[in-house]
Motif scaffolding. Sequence first.
Motif, PDB file in Angstrom:
ATOM      1  N   GLN A 202       1.620  16.721   2.843  1.00  0.00           N
ATOM      2  CA  GLN A 202       2.294  17.978   3.175  1.00  0.00           C
ATOM      3  C   GLN A 202       2.799  18.032   4.618  1.00  0.00           C
ATOM      4  N   TYR A 203       2.122  17.321   5.534  1.00  0.00           N
ATOM      5  CA  TYR A 203       2.441  17.561   6.938  1.00  0.00           C
ATOM      6  C   TYR A 203       2.694  16.309   7.790  1.00  0.00           C
ATOM      7  N   ASP A 204       2.249  15.137   7.374  1.00  0.00           N
ATOM      8  CA  ASP A 204       2.377  13.946   8.211  1.00  0.00           C
ATOM      9  C   ASP A 204       3.637  13.161   7.882  1.00  0.00           C
ATOM     10  N   ASP A 205       4.222  12.547   8.907  1.00  0.00           N
ATOM     11  CA  ASP A 205       5.367  11.661   8.675  1.00  0.00           C
ATOM     12  C   ASP A 205       4.877  10.324   8.122  1.00  0.00           C
TER      13      ASP A 205
ATOM     14  N   LEU B  81      11.096  10.704   1.436  1.00  0.00           N
ATOM     15  CA  LEU B  81       9.758  11.287   1.511  1.00  0.00           C
ATOM     16  C   LEU B  81       9.742  12.559   2.357  1.00  0.00           C
ATOM     17  N   ALA B  82      10.880  13.202   2.485  1.00  0.00           N
ATOM     18  CA  ALA B  82      10.952  14.453   3.243  1.00  0.00           C
ATOM     19  C   ALA B  82      10.039  15.504   2.614  1.00  0.00           C
ATOM     20  N   LYS B  83       9.462  16.349   3.437  1.00  0.00           N
ATOM     21  CA  LYS B  83       8.545  17.374   2.937  1.00  0.00           C
ATOM     22  C   LYS B  83       9.270  18.412   2.095  1.00  0.00           C
ATOM     23  N   SER B  84      10.478  18.760   2.478  1.00  0.00           N
ATOM     24  CA  SER B  84      11.268  19.729   1.720  1.00  0.00           C
ATOM     25  C   SER B  84      12.136  19.011   0.691  1.00  0.00           C
ATOM     26  N   PRO B  85      12.117  19.428  -0.570  1.00  0.00           N
ATOM     27  CA  PRO B  85      12.982  18.799  -1.574  1.00  0.00           C
ATOM     28  C   PRO B  85      14.461  18.824  -1.198  1.00  0.00           C
TER      29      PRO B  85
ATOM     30  N   HIS C 279       0.857  -1.179   0.000  1.00  0.00           N
ATOM     31  CA  HIS C 279       0.000   0.000   0.000  1.00  0.00           C
ATOM     32  C   HIS C 279       0.899   1.236   0.000  1.00  0.00           C
ATOM     33  N   PRO C 280       0.426   2.370  -0.497  1.00  0.00           N
ATOM     34  CA  PRO C 280       1.247   3.588  -0.476  1.00  0.00           C
ATOM     35  C   PRO C 280       1.466   4.082   0.941  1.00  0.00           C
ATOM     36  N   PRO C 281       2.414   4.987   1.149  1.00  0.00           N
ATOM     37  CA  PRO C 281       2.749   5.404   2.518  1.00  0.00           C
ATOM     38  C   PRO C 281       1.610   6.101   3.249  1.00  0.00           C
ATOM     39  N   PHE C 282       0.788   6.849   2.518  1.00  0.00           N
ATOM     40  CA  PHE C 282      -0.310   7.562   3.175  1.00  0.00           C
ATOM     41  C   PHE C 282      -1.640   7.020   2.681  1.00  0.00           C
ATOM     42  N   ARG C 283      -2.496   6.661   3.632  1.00  0.00           N
ATOM     43  CA  ARG C 283      -3.846   6.183   3.317  1.00  0.00           C
ATOM     44  C   ARG C 283      -4.842   6.973   4.153  1.00  0.00           C
ATOM     45  N   ARG C 284      -5.725   7.686   3.477  1.00  0.00           N
ATOM     46  CA  ARG C 284      -6.715   8.510   4.165  1.00  0.00           C
ATOM     47  C   ARG C 284      -8.093   8.277   3.538  1.00  0.00           C
TER      48      ARG C 284
ATOM     49  N   PRO D 105      14.631   4.866   7.946  1.00  0.00           N
ATOM     50  CA  PRO D 105      15.164   6.220   7.750  1.00  0.00           C
ATOM     51  C   PRO D 105      15.452   6.545   6.292  1.00  0.00           C
ATOM     52  N   VAL D 106      15.693   5.528   5.462  1.00  0.00           N
ATOM     53  CA  VAL D 106      15.900   5.780   4.029  1.00  0.00           C
ATOM     54  C   VAL D 106      14.618   6.329   3.417  1.00  0.00           C
ATOM     55  N   PHE D 107      13.494   5.707   3.738  1.00  0.00           N
ATOM     56  CA  PHE D 107      12.227   6.209   3.211  1.00  0.00           C
ATOM     57  C   PHE D 107      11.874   7.558   3.825  1.00  0.00           C
TER      58      PHE D 107
END
Length: 328
Positions: A242-245, A268-272, A226-231, A262-264
């Motif tokens: 934009q805001y969740d780890d 997936l850091a918010k700032s490029p 599954h993708p990292p964020f599921r809402r 920690p690699v992911f």
Amino acid sequence: MSRETSLFSGRPSELIGQQIAGYRIEQEIGRGGMAVVYRARDLRLERTVALKLLAPELARNDTFRRRFTHESRAAAAIDHPHIVPIFEAGETDGVLYIAMRFVAGSDLRHLLDREGPLPSATALRVAAQVASALDAAHEHGLVHRDVKPGNILVSRGTDSDHPEHVYLTDFGLTKKSLSLTGFTTVGQFVGTLDYVAPEQISGRPVDARCDVYGFACVVYEVLAGHPPFRRDDDMALLWAHQYDDPPPLTESRPDVAPQADPVFAKALAKSPDDRYPSCLDFVAALRAATKGGGPAPGRGATRVTRQPPERRPKPPPRWAEPVFVERE
């Protein structure tokens, strides 16, 4: 008008058997909101191609047509073993089209739906090939902006050491092109929201690091299922990007070494500025983190042996099995 209806309605296409720009259409093999893809026969060179026909409303937009021509030529100029070659792009009778190499096999979206999470070794082989394609495009000044499993094609490899050959596709219809035309509603300007970078959501300038983020979302899904964020809704998903780890990968794949988390987190850091500078750098870090596999000593080593059968690593998928079926 009947042509436009047949292109994008839910009814069987009236184009099967017809010729467009020297190509005879044989079978529909995929569709989305902006395009339909057919298997077609190049009547001039007697070869099978994938022919993408864009939505008629895009062809009527002068800004999009110019951008489409420019970006299709830029993509066609990239000679890379893991980028689907573009043979031709143009317009005929008000229809924009792209003719590409036909890849026998499946796309990663169908494979994940069918197989579930992939073994780490398989995931890393696939990821390395996609990463090399993305980095090559970036070197040519092209940012994909829509890296997702549906844009990654997987076919049979050359031998047992290279069991799959991966292609990245869909450079000729980038999201920047759509943003210049007003086709920027949620679900159109980014396609699938599961892989969109925070800077895309906020409308900030994007560069290659935008693809690093989207690519990391895809690799996470290949391993976790599954993708990292599921809402529950699109706005909550946009907020999460934009805001969740991201949740640690090892919560879903305890058989993967915890050094992968920690690699992911970095990819997936918010700032490029906080991400890996290239997709291959991310894959190299992930390979180093997962080398040897398994949980770290003292960190839930017994969890692997207690995994339910469906969580155990699976054998490599049957890459060359087509997923497309004849439509009635």
